[in-house]
Write an enzyme that holds these catalytic residues in place. Structure first.
Site, short mmCIF file in Angstrom:
data_model
loop_
_atom_site.label_atom_id
_atom_site.label_comp_id
_atom_site.label_asym_id
_atom_site.label_seq_id
_atom_site.Cartn_x
_atom_site.Cartn_y
_atom_site.Cartn_z
N LYS A 1 -10.48 -9.25 -1.63
CA LYS A 1 -10.06 -10.50 -0.91
C LYS A 1 -10.70 -10.61 0.50
CE LYS A 1 -5.72 -8.70 1.20
NZ LYS A 1 -4.47 -8.73 1.42
N ARG B 1 7.69 -6.52 4.40
CA ARG B 1 7.26 -7.37 3.55
C ARG B 1 7.66 -7.38 2.14
NH1 ARG B 1 0.39 -7.93 2.84
NH2 ARG B 1 0.70 -6.95 1.16
#
Length: 367
Positions: free
Chosen positions: A39, A134
């Site tokens: 990514k 997260r």
């Protein structure tokens, strides 16, 4: 000879491959397989090629389109979706991703229904939140119960393992204590389901310092790595952990000078806000020679994460389309039209690879 188009991101394919293959080999010596995270380079297929040939067990990204491109080029390569999937994208996701990270039973039930409808099996890694706050189950018992549910109740969704994320949001450092807890939960799950989990994923590049010291708990057998294999900047420059076997110049930003002038170092007039709504601070150093390069925040986002190859060049700041540098102390006789080069940290690399206004120049292809 074709003239270069600037700004330019120069990508050394051999150096990327060497970074990947050396990292994979080192991890394998420690009983760890590697998911190569693409990514950070927007899934550029030239880089993905180096990750596949370098021995990554999976190719991983948070973007389904990047996994689709990988699967179309390398149909036998296992792919991993790094972001917890949206319910709305599940039908598309299972076509291109073999494994996904998950933390919600509702999503897993949607996965099961979609997989049954399409006749596709799909693996899940259940995420545990060890304090970074997260994604992931914060309650270990809820994670264990979900793992047993997937293993015992579902036909199409298969339990591949468990994992955690550390450092990306809460900046929590991986330790033997928190990763040890992940290993303990893995053992509890294995006792409940009667088999060994294939994957216990202990995080990302931030776990490598622990591995280099031989302190990763033995139950951890998988890491999701991107920055270390692409740039090798975070470990030596931020963590203070040398990794000399890896290149730091696989990616180089080249930008062209469009103006050179001697100007005051402190703006003239009443300071208010810049184009991004911030009020910058300046140091008055008198008149200084400065250069403007035709690249800006739209391309790299963070000028403080660029490192000039010429150590005597100082970055002053940037706007959307301009990078301003101080060249007063450099011994090089820069002139308009010259090109400056910069090493990169992860943030600028991500933006430069995404920007259509930055040309990509591949050099030194893998032989």
């Amino acid at each position: 000879m074709m003239q270069s188009t600037y700004p330019e991101l120069q990508i050394d394919m051999t150096k990327v491959f060497e970074n990947v293959s050396r990292t994979v080999a080192l991890c394998e010596k420690n009983g760890i397989t590697v998911a190569g995270v693409i990514k950070g380079v927007n899934g550029l297929m030239g880089v993905t090629d180096s990750f596949v040939k370098g021995g990554c067990a999976q190719i991983a990204s948070s973007r389904i389109m990047q996994l689709e491109n990988t699967k179309r080029t390398y149909p036998n390569t296992e792919t991993l979706l790094l972001r917890v999937p949206m319910v709305s994208e599940i039908d598309e996701m299972i076509r291109w991703s073999d494994i996904s990270l998950n933390s919600e039973r509702t999503t897993i039930d949607h996965l099961e229904a979609s997989c049954a409808h399409h006749g596709i099996q799909h693996g899940v890694i259940l995420m545990m939140d060890l304090g970074d706050l997260r994604e992931g189950y914060f309650d270990a018992n809820e994670l264990i119960d979900t793992a047993v549910y997937v293993e015992k109740q579902l036909k199409w969704v298969k339990l591949k393992g468990i994992g955690t994320n550390l450092g990306c949001y809460g900046a929590i450092k991986p330790t033997t204590v928190n990763l040890g807890r992940l290993g303990e939960v893995a053992c509890e799950i294995e006792a409940r389901i009667g088999r060994t989990l294939e994957i216990v994923s202990g995080g990302a590049t931030s776990t490598l310092p622990l591995m280099l010291e031989g302190l990763v708990p033995s139950k951890i057998n998988h890491l999701r790595l991107g920055e270390s294999m692409l740039l090798n900047m975070d470990l030596p420059e931020i963590w203070g952990v040398p990794f000399p076997m890896l290149h730091q110049d696989s990616f180089v930003l080249n930008a062209q000078i469009v103006e050179i002038k001697t100007k005051p170092s402190y703006p003239v007039g009443e300071i208010f806000i810049d184009a991004f709504g911030h009020t910058p601070e300046y140091e008055d150093r008198g008149n200084r020679k400065r250069a403007i390069l035709a690249v800006g925040k739209q391309d790299f986002a963070m000028d403080d994460k660029l490192k000039p190859h010429d150590s005597l060049v100082q970055i002053i700041g940037s706007s959307s389309d301009h990078l301003i540098v101080d060249i007063e102390d450099t011994e090089k006789g820069y002139k308009v039209g010259d090109v400056m080069s910069f090493q990169l940290y992860y943030g600028p690399l991500l933006h430069l690879c995404t920007s259509e206004y930055v040309s990509k120049q591949y050099i030194n292809p893998i032989e």
